[in-house]
Design a protein around this motif. Structure first.
Motif, PDB file in Angstrom:
ATOM      1  N   SER A  48      -8.914   5.060  11.181  1.00 53.33           N
ATOM      2  CA  SER A  48     -10.071   4.514  10.491  1.00 53.33           C
ATOM      3  C   SER A  48     -11.160   4.102  11.461  1.00 53.33           C
ATOM      4  O   SER A  48     -12.290   3.875  11.082  1.00 53.33           O
ATOM      5  N   GLN A  49     -10.762   3.946  12.732  1.00 55.57           N
ATOM      6  CA  GLN A  49     -11.761   3.520  13.721  1.00 55.57           C
ATOM      7  C   GLN A  49     -12.581   4.733  14.132  1.00 55.57           C
ATOM      8  O   GLN A  49     -12.290   5.395  15.101  1.00 55.57           O
ATOM      9  N   GLU A  50     -13.584   5.040  13.362  1.00 52.91           N
ATOM     10  CA  GLU A  50     -14.405   6.184  13.730  1.00 52.91           C
ATOM     11  C   GLU A  50     -15.399   5.750  14.789  1.00 52.91           C
ATOM     12  O   GLU A  50     -15.634   4.573  15.010  1.00 52.91           O
ATOM     13  N   ALA A  51     -15.983   6.772  15.404  1.00 50.52           N
ATOM     14  CA  ALA A  51     -16.899   6.496  16.510  1.00 50.52           C
ATOM     15  C   ALA A  51     -18.069   5.647  16.026  1.00 50.52           C
ATOM     16  O   ALA A  51     -18.614   5.892  14.963  1.00 50.52           O
ATOM     17  N   GLY A  52     -18.404   4.692  16.838  1.00 51.70           N
ATOM     18  CA  GLY A  52     -19.578   3.878  16.537  1.00 51.70           C
ATOM     19  C   GLY A  52     -19.323   2.771  15.530  1.00 51.70           C
ATOM     20  O   GLY A  52     -20.214   2.010  15.218  1.00 51.70           O
ATOM     21  N   GLU A  53     -18.097   2.683  15.015  1.00 47.21           N
ATOM     22  CA  GLU A  53     -17.841   1.630  14.019  1.00 47.21           C
ATOM     23  C   GLU A  53     -17.460   0.354  14.754  1.00 47.21           C
ATOM     24  O   GLU A  53     -16.491   0.334  15.487  1.00 47.21           O
ATOM     25  N   ARG A  81      -4.568   4.915   1.767  1.00 46.11           N
ATOM     26  CA  ARG A  81      -4.077   5.878   0.774  1.00 46.11           C
ATOM     27  C   ARG A  81      -4.654   7.264   1.066  1.00 46.11           C
ATOM     28  O   ARG A  81      -4.008   8.283   0.863  1.00 46.11           O
ATOM     29  N   ARG A  82      -5.901   7.287   1.557  1.00 46.48           N
ATOM     30  CA  ARG A  82      -6.537   8.579   1.866  1.00 46.48           C
ATOM     31  C   ARG A  82      -5.797   9.264   3.016  1.00 46.48           C
ATOM     32  O   ARG A  82      -5.603  10.479   3.019  1.00 46.48           O
ATOM     33  N   LEU A  83      -5.396   8.412   3.958  1.00 45.71           N
ATOM     34  CA  LEU A  83      -4.761   9.003   5.151  1.00 45.71           C
ATOM     35  C   LEU A  83      -3.279   9.294   4.941  1.00 45.71           C
ATOM     36  O   LEU A  83      -2.672  10.013   5.732  1.00 45.71           O
ATOM     37  N   TRP A  84      -2.682   8.688   3.940  1.00 44.55           N
ATOM     38  CA  TRP A  84      -1.214   8.765   3.752  1.00 44.55           C
ATOM     39  C   TRP A  84      -0.682  10.187   3.805  1.00 44.55           C
ATOM     40  O   TRP A  84       0.272  10.467   4.555  1.00 44.55           O
ATOM     41  N   PRO A  85      -1.283  11.144   3.065  1.00 43.82           N
ATOM     42  CA  PRO A  85      -0.704  12.508   3.101  1.00 43.82           C
ATOM     43  C   PRO A  85      -0.766  13.134   4.494  1.00 43.82           C
ATOM     44  O   PRO A  85       0.037  14.013   4.804  1.00 43.82           O
ATOM     45  N   THR A  86      -1.674  12.698   5.336  1.00 41.59           N
ATOM     46  CA  THR A  86      -1.811  13.341   6.653  1.00 41.59           C
ATOM     47  C   THR A  86      -0.805  12.795   7.662  1.00 41.59           C
ATOM     48  O   THR A  86      -0.697  13.308   8.762  1.00 41.59           O
ATOM     49  N   LEU A  87      -0.116  11.722   7.318  1.00 40.68           N
ATOM     50  CA  LEU A  87       0.780  11.102   8.310  1.00 40.68           C
ATOM     51  C   LEU A  87       2.132  11.808   8.344  1.00 40.68           C
ATOM     52  O   LEU A  87       2.612  12.332   7.336  1.00 40.68           O
ATOM     53  N   SER A  88       2.748  11.718   9.509  1.00 38.38           N
ATOM     54  CA  SER A  88       4.094  12.290   9.618  1.00 38.38           C
ATOM     55  C   SER A  88       5.093  11.387   8.909  1.00 38.38           C
ATOM     56  O   SER A  88       4.811  10.226   8.645  1.00 38.38           O
ATOM     57  N   ILE A 140       0.851  -1.198   0.000  1.00 40.81           N
ATOM     58  CA  ILE A 140       0.000   0.000   0.000  1.00 40.81           C
ATOM     59  C   ILE A 140       0.886   1.247   0.000  1.00 40.81           C
ATOM     60  O   ILE A 140       0.666   2.186  -0.749  1.00 40.81           O
ATOM     61  N   HIS A 141       1.907   1.212   0.839  1.00 44.45           N
ATOM     62  CA  HIS A 141       2.825   2.368   0.930  1.00 44.45           C
ATOM     63  C   HIS A 141       4.206   1.947   0.481  1.00 44.45           C
ATOM     64  O   HIS A 141       4.555   0.781   0.628  1.00 44.45           O
ATOM     65  N   PRO A 142       5.035   2.781  -0.024  1.00 44.51           N
ATOM     66  CA  PRO A 142       4.799   4.199  -0.350  1.00 44.51           C
ATOM     67  C   PRO A 142       3.876   4.363  -1.571  1.00 44.51           C
ATOM     68  O   PRO A 142       3.191   5.354  -1.696  1.00 44.51           O
ATOM     69  N   GLU A 143       3.907   3.400  -2.477  1.00 39.21           N
ATOM     70  CA  GLU A 143       2.998   3.430  -3.634  1.00 39.21           C
ATOM     71  C   GLU A 143       2.276   2.095  -3.695  1.00 39.21           C
ATOM     72  O   GLU A 143       2.863   1.067  -3.394  1.00 39.21           O
ATOM     73  N   PRO A 144       1.013   2.079  -4.116  1.00 44.46           N
ATOM     74  CA  PRO A 144       0.316   0.791  -4.198  1.00 44.46           C
ATOM     75  C   PRO A 144       0.959  -0.130  -5.239  1.00 44.46           C
ATOM     76  O   PRO A 144       1.318   0.324  -6.322  1.00 44.46           O
ATOM     77  N   VAL A 145       1.145  -1.415  -4.865  1.00 44.38           N
ATOM     78  CA  VAL A 145       1.592  -2.434  -5.836  1.00 44.38           C
ATOM     79  C   VAL A 145       0.454  -3.444  -5.947  1.00 44.38           C
ATOM     80  O   VAL A 145       0.034  -4.018  -4.938  1.00 44.38           O
ATOM     81  N   ILE A 146      -0.024  -3.591  -7.162  1.00 42.00           N
ATOM     82  CA  ILE A 146      -1.228  -4.418  -7.325  1.00 42.00           C
ATOM     83  C   ILE A 146      -0.968  -5.482  -8.370  1.00 42.00           C
ATOM     84  O   ILE A 146      -0.365  -5.230  -9.401  1.00 42.00           O
ATOM     85  N   ARG A 147      -1.416  -6.702  -8.088  1.00 36.96           N
ATOM     86  CA  ARG A 147      -1.296  -7.797  -9.053  1.00 36.96           C
ATOM     87  C   ARG A 147      -2.678  -8.377  -9.306  1.00 36.96           C
ATOM     88  O   ARG A 147      -3.534  -8.382  -8.414  1.00 36.96           O
ATOM     89  N   PHE A 148      -2.841  -8.904 -10.493  1.00 37.90           N
ATOM     90  CA  PHE A 148      -4.154  -9.446 -10.875  1.00 37.90           C
ATOM     91  C   PHE A 148      -4.070 -10.977 -10.911  1.00 37.90           C
ATOM     92  O   PHE A 148      -3.151 -11.530 -11.510  1.00 37.90           O
ATOM     93  N   HIS A 149      -5.019 -11.644 -10.256  1.00 38.96           N
ATOM     94  CA  HIS A 149      -5.020 -13.120 -10.223  1.00 38.96           C
ATOM     95  C   HIS A 149      -5.785 -13.634 -11.442  1.00 38.96           C
ATOM     96  O   HIS A 149      -6.988 -13.868 -11.402  1.00 38.96           O
ATOM     97  N   LYS A 150      -5.023 -13.780 -12.510  1.00 39.29           N
ATOM     98  CA  LYS A 150      -5.637 -14.108 -13.811  1.00 39.29           C
ATOM     99  C   LYS A 150      -6.370 -15.450 -13.773  1.00 39.29           C
ATOM    100  O   LYS A 150      -7.491 -15.586 -14.265  1.00 39.29           O
TER     101      LYS A 150
END
Length: 1907
Positions: free
Chosen positions: A717-722, A740-747, A399-409
């Motif tokens: 990601s653990q928001e209240a009530g989840e 990925r959404r949170l990545w820019p906000t992290l130190s 997932i970090h630093p960049e997503p690496v994705i493979r497809f299960h053909k």
């Protein structure tokens, strides 16, 4: 914001540097002159401005415009808008080009440039040069470019008062908003209005979404130009990476077509070469090996002709040409047809309405732009359907630093059900799809129309499939969205642009395009740049979201519901079986196992199995006991065997964790895991499988990494009530999107920490997988390493790396490991090295792709060899212990029953007996259970190969399967590799085929080592081919260890026998050497040549002396004492006894030379000096001296000169046999040019001539010895034969050599031939090796007169009128060029017969037909009949019978016959034996048949050992069943004449089996001489070995015949004078059941001691003590011996009789005596009582030679009639005389006896006392009331078959109560008496009690009333 235009360039015509007629482009000016930093100036613009080349033109053409596309090194596309106009050439240029203009014939642009032809004026007044304005941009706004360049041109041409520098400066500084950005909130931002400062206004609309391609009308135009099918072809071609080339005369159309094709490919991006307009100078690009989409001007079509692998689309002609070598896979169905239909609805909406009677008013068709979007919408839907659910097959590896994705053909293909689909497979493997995955796989990004469609609309598309209007509505909705994307603000699209005047280009006045001021333009550009610096940088703002995954995927075709209808039941079975296994209920599990193994063919069951097994694993380990372990492994193997290397259904993936979990303890500290037993599957050696598995596991762990609740950080990601449970439901992609959404906000530290964690996760998984792979790739037994490498394909993987990323380190580490490791064992090292390399390559690839650090990677490479080495060491212990493991749960080996004297050579090897293609054994068409495959053992004894075992199918029950055959019968042995039926493992096996029609197709159990199997083969070979005949079972029997020594006769038997044998052999050797060696083909090797040193007098064999030594040919009167001994022994031989029976002379008469007899018995060969392969005593004409015979014998092959073997008792004609003639002898005898008159001797006569004369004298003597039937004129046999019957080689018209012409000629000359005797004996059907002519057959015998159907022999009378005294039947080849007998007393009949090698070949094919060896491709009788016909076995039988019948006819007509074929010991023997059998009823008895075989086959030297390949020496010659073929012929005759043979069909089968079995000595060796040499011939006389096993088959038959009637034919009722003439056509022949039937219950039934099963308990002794149970039992075809289980009525009665006698304690009578007595009584009764007459009359009406064929006993529905249906021919001519009728009486009574027994209808039966006739006492009798026959019969007792009397109910007048009379039973009630009054007398009866008396009276009354 982005620049609208990057560069403005002015390109003009310039002279070519080499001075050729072509010009070249020159850049006059470019703005800006400096390159932009972010976008360097593209090279090669000059070429693309004028793709057809720079040329001058004689007239001014209108301006042209097109957009070329250039792709730079970073795959960025640059759009070059080119506006070209023409200007007059300046005078300086004109001078240069004048001389060349005439040659310029290149066609220029489509704007209408004319070709310069050679007829043009040499000095044109004016030439025009092209000049091009080029705009270079990275944006694709064609209309804006056209307008802008048009404005610049208009300003120039019209001379407007506008500064061109300003216009160009404004153009270069104009900016456009980024597509899809957040600025598009206002119309001003979204639709940018620009002005270039010339009073113009343009609106630029940016697409809403950047990712959707802009197509304008290009797609619609493409469909218009090429049509639906062609565009679909191009679409598939581009997707599957083929080369596509467009041709058109218009550049704009080429650009549009390429743009349209690319738009169709969305959402995939085309990543190969893309050049919509290719310049002429670059045409060689077309021969590039990579795929491309290129457009070329149609003018260059010729240059594209030789491209072999390019698909050419001609836009102007509307055709697409696909080369032969290119295969474009079509879309999978049903998508292909659905897409086609929707496209036609969009393009031709009126097609639907075309057939309507009242079409609706036409609606306006969509505009071209709208139609374009609709067509794209269709393809967008298509991709959504194809790729539906693709996100479920994405593996997120990092997932970090960049997503690496493979497809299960594989999983995708498997779940879509498209594993076999070529199209989708190629698309998924293509580069475009790889780009699609990396671009669209990202979980957090901006989405577009395709994402929405594939996630949310799939269900709708599926629902709409069958509703075209709903599909169309959906297409239109999508089309509107696409249109809106391209034209977001249609309202503001107003352009105001100055255009040049109509024919402005033709004006003469305007000046050339001016040179512009660079400074002014640069200043404007700099100003704009300064302004932009102050503004914030233009960032493409994106609305990122989590990409929806959509519903899980489904199969494209869900119509395959058929196989899964009952899958719920199957899954239940699988679950039950597994629960039984784990509960320890092994018997239950065993019962279910076959059903489970069958169910596991289905996908659902395999998944279910994996799931169920998972439930039984706790903490990654499940320890099982041995039986459980075996069951689990077996089921796993069954699952894996159907997995492909891709494992598209994920079965191997599901089982992978299980094979390392299930284990068993072998010994303390040694555990065996399941993986060591499931390695033999291809999936484990497939790198793609391991990669997919690895990425899947990494994804699971990375998801877990972010889901685990941690204390130190509160997960954002653990928001209240989840709830935590929601966490578990989130997929890995959802988690990744959140991260990925949170990545820019992290130190930064936090980011670093996460990257490190992920990297460690991947690294630990790589170590785990290195272990797993070593488990499944290293074999348990390292000695099988070679096998592993072949299986795993590791060798192939050495060379071809599967990796896109190559890493040199892997190689170096592996090499160093191999060289430095301390392995001594090279093989282990080899397999270890291969596995290390395989794992290293895998580690390299996955780690590089997943971003593992290089330090970690190095560490892995060091680790892998250690992992492998450790595992090898563990396996050694496991292997050692598993060997010691007692084999469990395998059935106990069943010991076979052995004959006395038979010993086991090799004890049972565990094997599986597999089905061999005979359907019955596997429960095929015959019904019944699947007896095969069976599990058991194979035993090798000194006599047989025996398999005993039990069927693997537990439903069959405890049936023992036995299949065996004598070792000597083995004909072929081959190694095979087969799957064992239980474990489905590939195992070595053997297929053994025997000439007794048994086939053992065995797979060795895994516990049988290859060395044991090899030992079995060697021992079998040794037993099959002993070096010496004394090594065979017949000799070793009872003297197990005397194989090396020749058997010596015991001392007390008297010296005479031994001396006799010794003298005989000595004398024979002395004289044999002095035979004349004239072209001998075969000299039977003596014993000395078979393994002993050569004899001392060997050189004598070559010496040829003129006269024999007088000592060997002494006159019989002077016999030495030892010779007299010889004579007395010879006289006792079978031959001699038979000669005396036939009246061919006795030895005493021969010695005294009684001249009255025509023939005498000559002892000339008593020392086997003249002919080794003949018997000692021979019948020769009285007039021939013994010493002359030596010379006669030289003319014949093997010295087998003609001797008499049979004489007809009626016609006194004799049958002679000999070998074929030698060439020399023939010449001497028959060539006319040899001597003017054969009788006049020459002084210089050659040896051959003298022999020939002797031979002629000999034949003359034979003729003279026959009684004369005709005068000389009568012998003119065939002079009336028409020339059509003569071959071309006949020397004179009155020749007596008859050739056999074809049947057509024969029939044509039928009437002229006056019933000639020889017609073509052509084979019916095809005969490969048998020659076209079979040789002679009776003249037009089949064609003689119409009624002779079926090859029925004609009436014997037709041969009477004219005949020769002697016919010589010989090979056609031998008798070529011969001349006839000068005195016309004998006649030559050349016939063509088959050779021994053809018999051998035919038998091989027959074996294959009857026992195929593998299941037939098309089951049913057709394939069997076809292969039977191909074998031509029946054709050969047909020929033998035909020739034999011919000879029988001749002999019957009084002519003698000499059969002189081949060497005189194969076909001659067959024919001669058959002739005697057909002619002489004596040979059809048991004793006679024995005598026939002993005389013709044994004494006359049929080479049994040679033909049966009995020893090592004969191995190469193979098995040639000449004797078996003879027995088959006898069987055919037996079928046609069932009443003529004393022996049964079983007797023939018995001999057929034992002539090849070598159990008896009878059928060993090649001649009497060899038998004497071995001391065999007279041992029976000398020794009487009562208790020892029989050595002679005849003795054995005699013994058995006394005990059982198995060899006896109950229907035997011979007619003494009968000559049999069987039908011989192939259609009349039947396949002998000896070849096809088998008994698996006890093996072949021909070894009587073994075939007798245990006796069944009698009814009384039932253990439960209840009422006697029913004796009924199931009789299985192919398993039970039907004759034993269900004997015929007579055998049954005889058995019953024997049983009763035993019970009563009386000595049981021999069955034969009983039978003879019964027959005698029957005959007597028949004679007294006139009852047999009717049936006798019926039978006697049958024509005599057919009377015993086809007599069927039928029972009529009412009354009893004996109806005989006869298929005889009425035309056979001879009417039956009354004497014949009388003779047939016995037979008819016999038949009536059977008829009554067979068709007896017992309405009521019981015991009654009957008063005898006058003065006779009362007797209890068994009475039977027969309604059908209307009789009351009585018998002595219940089981009596002989009726003692009959009361005909037709004669009964009354039934009344009776009174007791004297002698009546005392205890019976008075009322139990009743009387039956008939017309003749009154019968007094007494029942046992009153009710039964009443019952009898009622029954009789009802019978009377019925009548």
């Amino acid at each position: 914001m982005a620049r609208l235009a990057d560069y403005f360039v002015l390109v003009a015509f310039g002279p070519h540097p080499r001075g050729s007629g072509e010009g070249q482009g020159q850049i006059l000016q470019r703005f800006p002159e400096k390159d932009w930093e972010d976008n360097p100036f593209p090279q090669g613009i000059e070429l693309f401005c004028q793709p057809s080349g720079w040329q001058l033109c004689p007239e001014r053409n209108p301006p042209t415009f097109f957009v070329a596309v250039l792709t730079d090194i970073n795959s960025e596309r640059h759009y070059c808008a080119c506006l070209t106009f023409w200007e007059p050439v300046e005078s300086t240029q004109e001078v240069v080009f004048n001389e060349d203009t005439t040659e310029q014939e290149e066609e220029a642009d489509e704007g209408g440039q004319a070709r310069l032809s050679s007829t043009a004026p040499a000095q044109p007044s004016q030439l025009f040069a092209p000049k091009t304005l080029v705009l270079v941009s990275r944006l694709d706004h064609t209309d804006v470019f056209r307008n802008s360049l048009g404005l610049i041109y208009a300003v120039h041409v019209e001379g407007l008062n506008v500064c061109l520098e300003n216009v160009i400066g404004n153009l270069l500084t104009c900016t456009v908003p980024l597509a899809g950005g957040s600025q598009l909130d206002s119309v001003e931002e979204g639709a940018r209005t620009i002005s270039l400062g010339a009073g113009d206004r343009q609106v630029i609309q940016t697409p809403l979404v950047d990712s959707l391609p802009v197509s304008r009308c290009s797609v619609a135009l493409l469909f218009r130009q090429l049509g639906i099918t062609n565009v679909l072809s191009l679409f598939c071609a581009a997707l599957t990476e083929h080369k596509v080339l467009f041709l058109s005369r218009s550049y704009q159309r080429l650009a549009d077509a390429c743009r349209g094709l690319l738009a169709l490919l969305f959402p995939l991006r085309y990543s190969f070469t893309y050049v919509p307009i290719l310049p002429a100078q670059l045409l060689e690009v077309l021969s590039t090996p990579t795929p491309f989409i290129i457009g070329v001007n149609a003018a260059f079509q010729a240059e594209t002709q030789e491209l072999l692998d390019v698909i050419v689309a001609d836009l102007d002609g509307g055709t697409v040409t696909v080369p032969e070598c290119v295969h474009i896979p079509p879309l999978p169905e049903p998508l292909q047809s659905q897409t086609h239909n929707v496209l036609s609805m969009v393009l031709d909406p009126e097609l639907e309405l075309a057939d309507l009677a009242f079409p609706p008013p036409t609606t306006s068709a969509s505009s071209l732009k709208m139609q374009d979007k609709e067509l794209r919408a269709v393809f967008l839907r298509l991709f959504a359907q194809l790729l539906q659910g693709y996100r479920w097959c994405l593996h997120i590896v990092r997932i970090h630093p960049e997503p690496v994705i493979r497809f299960h053909k594989a999983a995708f293909l498997g779940q879509r059900g498209l594993v076999e689909d070529d199209f989708l497979m190629k698309v998924l493997e293509g580069m475009a799809f790889a780009g699609f995955v990396s671009e669209r796989g990202v979980p957090y990004r901006s989405t577009d129309l395709f994402d929405e469609l594939v996630a949310h609309e799939v269900a709708r598309m599926r629902a709409d499939e069958n509703h075209p209007h709903r599909v169309l509505r959906h297409v239109q909705e999508l089309a509107e969205q696409l249109y809106k994307n391209e034209n977001p603000y249609p309202a503001v699209a107003m352009h105001k642009v100055q255009r040049p005047g109509e024919a402005s280009h033709l004006r003469r006045t305007h000046r050339p395009f001016p040179r512009l001021d660079e400074g002014t333009v640069q200043w404007i550009v700099d100003q704009a740049a300064a302004k932009m610096q102050g503004a914030p940088p233009a960032v493409k703002a994106e609305r990122k979201t989590t990409v929806p995954s959509g519903p899980p995927m489904t199969a494209i075709l869900e119509r395959c519901s058929g196989p899964h209808v009952n899958s719920a039941r199957r899954l239940e079975v699988v679950r039950n079986c597994i629960s039984y296994v784990f509960e320890g209920k092994m018997l239950e599990a065993k019962k279910l196992l076959p059903a489970v193994l069958r169910a596991l063919k289905g996908r659902a069951a395999r998944r279910c199995l994996a799931h169920e097994l998972h439930l039984h694993v706790q903490q990654n380990r499940a320890v099982l006991d041995h039986q459980q372990f075996d069951f689990v492994v077996r089921m796993m193997n069954c699952c894996l065997q159907d997995c492909t290397s891709l494992d598209e259904h994920g079965i191997a993936a599901a089982l992978l964790p299980l094979v390392t979990a299930f284990c068993r303890k072998l010994s303390p500290g040694v555990t065996q895991f399941a993986y060591s037993c499931v390695q033999e599957h291809v999936v484990w050696s497939t790198p793609q499988f391991w990669e997919a598995m690895f990425y899947g596991d990494v994804q699971t762990h990375i998801r877990a990494l972010y889901l685990e609740p941690s204390d130190e950080r509160v997960s954002p990601s653990q928001e209240a009530g989840e709830a935590q449970s929601q966490d578990d439901e989130r997929s890995a992609l959802d988690v990744a999107s959140e991260q990925r959404r949170l990545w820019p906000t992290l130190s930064q530290e936090k980011q670093q920490e996460l990257v490190q964690k992920e990297e460690s996760t991947v690294f630990s998984q790589a170590i785990h997988y290195a272990n797993r792979m070593s488990y499944l790739l290293l074999p348990l037994d390292s000695s099988k390493s070679r096998l592993l490498r072949e299986r795993a394909g590791l060798g192939d993987l050495e060379s071809a790396s599967n990796s896109l990323v190559t890493n040199s380190m892997a190689g170096s580490v592996a090499e160093s490991y191999d060289t430095e490791s301390g392995f001594e064992d090279a093989e282990t090292c080899d397999v270890a090295g291969a596995v290390v390399r395989f794992i290293n390559r895998f580690v390299d690839k996955v780690c590089t792709e997943s971003g593992v650090t290089s330090d970690h990677l190095k560490g892995l490479h060091v680790m892998v060899p250690d992992i492998v080495q450790m595992h090898i060491e563990t396996l050694e212990a496991v292997h050692r212990e598993s060997k010691r493991l007692p084999p469990i749960q395998k059935p106990k080996l069943l010991r076979p029953r052995l004959l006395p004297g038979e010993e086991c050579v090799l004890d049972g090897l565990r094997v599986y007996l597999l089905p061999d293609g005979r359907e019955e054994g596997v429960g095929g068409s015959g019904g019944g259970p699947a007896l095969l495959p069976a599990e058991g053992a194979v035993f090798l004894t000194t006599y047989r190969v025996i398999f005993t075992g039990m069927p693997t199918d537990p439903l069959v029950g405890e049936q023992v399967v036995v299949r065996s055959f004598p070792v000597a019968a083995l004909t072929k042995e081959k190694r095979i590799s087969v799957q064992t039926p239980v474990d489905q493992l590939l195992q070595d096996g053997l297929q053994l085929r025997s000439c007794t029609f048994q086939l053992l197709k065995m797979a060795f159990d895994e516990e049988v080592g290859s060395d044991s199997a090899e030992l079995f083969r060697k021992q079998l070979h040794k037993l099959r081919y002993p070096p010496d005949i004394r090594g065979t079972f017949a000799f070793t029997l009872g003297s197990a260890h005397t194989t090396g020594r020749s058997p010596r006769v015991a001392k007390d038997k008297g010296p005479s026998l031994r001396n006799f044998s010794r003298n005989l052999v000595k004398n024979a050797k002395k004289t044999i050497g002095r035979q004349y060696v004239t072209r001998k083909k075969y000299n039977p090797p003596s014993w000395e040549h078979r393994g002993q040193p050569p004899p001392e007098d060997q050189e004598d064999e070559i010496s040829v002396s003129e006269e024999l030594e007088p000592s060997t040919l002494t006159p019989s009167s002077a016999l030495k004492p030892s010779d007299r001994m010889t004579m007395s022994s010879l006289v006792e031989r079978a031959c001699c006894r038979d000669y005396q029976r036939l009246g061919l002379g006795t030895l005493s008469s021969s010695l005294s030379r009684a001249k009255s007899e025509p023939f005498r018995i000559s002892p000339v060969n008593r020392m086997y000096a003249i002919c080794r392969s003949y018997p000692g005593l021979l019948i020769v004409p009285q007039s021939i001296q013994d010493n002359a015979l030596q010379r006669v014998s030289r003319c014949y092959r093997q010295n087998r000169f003609p001797v008499v073997c049979w004489r007809s008792g009626r016609s006194k004609a004799v049958l002679l046999r000999s070998g074929g003639l030698h060439g020399k002898g023939v010449v001497g005898l028959f060539k006319a040019q040899n001597t003017p008159s054969p009788a006049s001797p020459f002084s210089g006569q050659t040896q051959a001539d003298s022999s020939s004369l002797e031979q002629e004298k000999y034949l003359q003597a034979v003729v003279s010895a026959m009684p004369r039937y005709a005068d000389s004129s009568g012998r003119n046999t065939l002079s009336s034969f028409s020339s059509a019957h003569m071959g071309g080689h006949v020397p004179s018209p009155r020749a007596r050599v008859t050739t056999l012409s074809n049947p057509m000629a024969a029939s044509a000359s039928r009437w002229t031939a006056s019933r000639g005797k020889w017609s073509s004996v052509r084979a019916s059907g095809r005969s490969s090796g048998l020659g076209a002519d079979v040789g002679s057959r009776l003249a037009s015998r089949d064609l003689l007169s119409t009624p002779h159907t079926n090859g029925a022999p004609p009436d014997s009378g037709f041969l009477r009128p004219q005949r020769a005294a002697l016919y010589i039947i010989g090979d056609k080849a031998q008798l070529k060029g011969v001349r006839p007998d000068p005195l016309q007393q004998w006649e030559l009949v050349p016939i063509e017969v088959f050779e021994a090698r053809q018999v051998k070949a035919s038998f091989k094919k027959l074996l294959k037909a009857c026992v195929p060896g593998c299941p037939a491709t098309e089951p049913g009788p057709a394939s069997f009949l076809r292969s039977l016909e191909d074998s031509e076995w029946l054709t050969q039988i047909h020929k033998l019978l035909q020739i034999s019948v011919l000879v029988v006819e001749l002999l019957d007509s009084g002519s003698s016959v000499l059969v002189s074929l081949e060497d005189g010991w194969d076909i001659t023997t067959q024919v001669v034996s058959l002739v005697q059998l057909l002619s002489d009823p004596f040979y059809r008895t048991l004793e006679g048949f024995r005598l026939l075989v002993e005389k013709e086959w044994l004494s006359f030297g049929h080479r049994f050992s040679h033909r049966g390949a009995h020893t090592l020496a004969g191995q190469s010659s193979g098995f040639t069943p000449v004797f078996l073929q003879f027995l088959d012929c006898v069987h055919q005759v037996h079928l046609q004449f069932p009443m003529e043979f004393e022996f049964s069909q079983f007797y023939l089968k018995f001999l057929g089996y034992h002539h090849a079995s070598r159990r008896f000595r009878t059928f060993l060796l090649d001649s009497d001489y060899e038998r004497i040499e071995l001391g065999l011939l007279y041992e029976e006389k000398g020794e009487r070995r009562g208790q020892l096993a029989c050595r002679s088959v005849w003795e054995y038959v005699d013994r058995l015949s006394k005990r059982t009637p198995m060899f006896y034919n109950y229907t035997y009722a011979p007619e003494d004078t009968e000559v049999l003439r069987p039908y011989s056509n192939v259609s009349n022949l039947k396949v002998w059941d000896f070849y096809t039937e088998e008994t698996l219950a006890e093996g072949p039934p021909y070894d009587w001691e073994l075939a007798q099963g245990p006796p069944e308990p009698p009814e009384e002794e039932r253990p439960d003590g209840g009422a006697p149970q029913s004796r009924r039992r199931v009789v299985w075809p192919c398993y039970d011996s039907r004759p034993r289980v269900q004997p015929d009525a007579i055998s049954r009665l005889l058995e019953e009789l024997q049983r009763l006698e035993t019970e009563l304690g009386r000595p049981s009578e021999r069955w034969k005596d009983t039978w003879d007595r019964v027959k005698a009584v029957q005959r007597l009764e028949g004679r007294q009582d006139g009852r047999g007459a009717s049936s006798s009359l019926l039978l006697s009406a049958v024509p005599h030679h057919r009377r015993s064929l086809g007599v069927y006993l039928q029972e009529g529905p009412v009354g009893s009639t004996l109806s005989l249906s006869l298929d005889s021919d009425q035309s056979s001519g001879s009417t039956t005389s009354s004497s014949r009728q009388a003779a047939r009486r016995s037979t008819s009574t016999l038949y009536s006896q059977f008829q009554t027994a067979e068709s007896e209808n017992r309405s009521y039966e019981g015991t009654l006392y009957k008063k005898g006739a006058f003065m006779k006492p009362w007797k209890a009798r068994w009475f039977v009331l027969d309604k059908t026959k209307h009789q009351l019969r009585y018998y002595d007792h219940r089981v009596d078959t002989d009726c003692k009397g009959v009361i005909d109910l037709a004669e009964v007048e009354a039934v009344a109560p009776g009174t007791p009379t004297i002698g009546a039973p005392k205890t019976v009630d008075e009322k139990a008496f009743f009387d039956v009054k008939t017309t003749r007398r009154v019968y007094n009866f007494c029942a046992q009690d009153v009710p039964s008396a009443q019952q009898w009276v009622d029954r009789i009354q009802s019978c009377l009333s019925d009548a």
